[in-house]
Design an enzyme around this catalytic site. Structure first.
Site, PDB file in Angstrom:
ATOM      1  CG  ASP A   8     -47.767  22.218  -1.182  1.00  0.00           C
ATOM      2  OD1 ASP A   8     -47.563  23.325  -0.364  1.00  0.00           O
ATOM      3  OD2 ASP A   8     -48.569  22.131  -1.962  1.00  0.00           O
ATOM      4  NE  ARG A  19     -48.499  25.784  -0.923  1.00  0.00           N
ATOM      5  CZ  ARG A  19     -48.556  26.144  -2.309  1.00  0.00           C
ATOM      6  NH1 ARG A  19     -48.436  27.579  -2.528  1.00  0.00           N
ATOM      7  NH2 ARG A  19     -48.107  25.036  -3.077  1.00  0.00           N
TER       8      ARG A  19
END
Length: 427
Positions: A285, A345
């Site tokens: 991330d 994501r």
């Protein structure tokens, strides 16, 4: 972390060597093979659809009565307001960046304040508060790596350890401009300080500009392969510009949101950020949060030496009713390893989230998972599903790009071995 290893020259050489075995034509000169509508694992925009995803749309205001933001290139003054460097050096006004920021804020000026930083390593945090005026911080070295702002801050440390690490010698005290930011974290009663307070550089300043410097959370591989978020740069401000900036870390390297991530709609506030000519590195991330960010001519590198089993570039927490989250254009995506990394994501922090990201006109190397470049959502584990829509009798794609039944992660006109669309197996 050895910053010299991330020089753009080294990156370009590594990237070129990786791809040269497959083609004599550089990847940025090869035509794109991506064709709409793509697959449910890798949906591709059509040319008409791609027209919606330009910087102007991402920089529009949530307030219909407000003018859109049209950022101009950062312009530096002949003489800065403050100069940070070694004590005794001619022209130096402060020996720490935080002291210069405090001085700029206490002027209570509505005019932009310029802070020049001389080459060197500046260990410790920098907190830039909200203020009537905006602040520009820029390095005076020849390269971004000449000015290094860094500290190793682990989201998993306890509050007492965090206080001693972040606030040596009363750096943040009541009455100082950034005290409220520090106090917000040091008052936490949880077992750990958490991701939001692990930032080395944290800004709430609207209009902040950063140029020609490096910001790094140096936690790196010094911890196990578990969840150790370590933010290098956290931005809560609106209309923020970064140019020629290196942002280095591991998990959640660059976090873009506002102070109330659970209520981004409050007061029609959405952070808008422009990143140009920069380099961002991490493993999980890497770029995350609830904000609108445009990356132009930026290098993204997944370094999954700590977490071998996963790696994600983007983790947007875009509200479902907002159309624009992250946009990367004319950029380069590089990952080591054998197709482990994924492009992103959704960061499902609540039921109102459906992360939005578009990667277009960029180069993706072979280190990414071609069959499944987008992963299931973080937190909720919502399965990734891309909308391929349907074609009319003229071959035009018909689909709702914001259909809540699907993820909003798209590509357009990308090149490189990692951009290939793999056909899905027939049922």
């Amino acid at each position: 972390m050895n910053i010299s290893r991330i020089s753009r020259l080294a990156l370009a050489l590594a990237f070129g060597v990786t791809l040269s075995a497959c083609s004599s034509t550089p990847p940025d000169q090869q035509p794109s093979e991506q064709v709409a509508p793509g697959t449910t694992s890798r949906p591709i925009l059509s040319a008409d659809e791609a027209k919606n995803f330009t910087p102007a749309h991402y920089f529009a205001s949530m307030d219909p009565n407000a003018a859109p933001w049209s950022p101009s290139p950062i312009r530096l003054p002949a003489q800065p307001d403050f100069v940070v460097g070694p004590a005794g050096t001619q022209g130096v006004t402060h020996t720490s960046i935080q002291a210069a920021v405090d001085a700029a804020i206490t002027k209570h000026s509505a005019s932009r304040q310029y802070i020049a930083v001389m080459p060197g390593e500046y260990e410790g945090t920098v907190y830039v508060p909200a203020a009537p005026g905006s602040i520009t911080i820029y390095g005076t070295g020849e390269k971004a790596i000449d000015v290094k702002i860094g500290l190793a801050i682990d989201s998993e440390i306890d509050s007492n350890t965090w206080r001693h690490l972040v606030n040596p010698a009363g750096k943040y005290m009541p009455g100082k401009p950034a005290w409220y930011m520090y106090d917000n974290c040091q008052r936490k009663r949880s077992a750990t300080v958490g991701m939001m307070c692990s930032a080395v550089f944290w800004s709430q300043n609207n209009g902040l500009q950063l140029q020609n410097l490096t910001i790094q959370n140096t936690l790196g591989d010094s911890v196990d392969a578990g969840t150790h978020q370590a933010v290098a740069l956290r931005n809560d401000g609106d209309r923020v510009q970064l140019n020629n900036v290196n942002i280095l870390g591991r998990q959640n390297t660059f976090f873009v949101t506002n102070s109330g991530i659970q209520n981004a709609m409050q007061n029609n506030r959405l952070t808008r950020t422009q990143v140009t000519n920069s380099y961002i590195e991490g493993d999980v991330d890497i770029v995350s949060g609830r904000g609108a960010v445009v990356f132009d001519n930026t290098d993204f590198r997944v370094v999954n030496s700590r977490t071998q089993q996963e790696g994600y570039v983007f983790a947007p927490a875009t509200l479902s009713n907002l159309y624009y989250g992250f946009l990367a254009v004319n950029s380069r995506f590089t990952a080591a390893g054998d197709g482990v990394a994924q492009l992103g994501r959704s960061l499902d922090v609540d039921a109102m989230t459906n992360g939005q990201v578009v990667i277009r006109d960029s180069v993706i190397n072979e280190g990414f998972n071609m069959a499944k470049p987008w992963a299931d959502a973080a937190v909720s584990k919502r399965p990734y599903a891309g909308n391929t829509g349907a074609a009319d009798d003229k071959g035009n794609v018909q689909r709702n790009l914001n259909d809540a039944s699907f993820n909003r992660m798209w590509e357009y006109n990308n090149r490189g071995l990692g951009s290939k669309v793999v056909a899905e197996p027939k049922a």
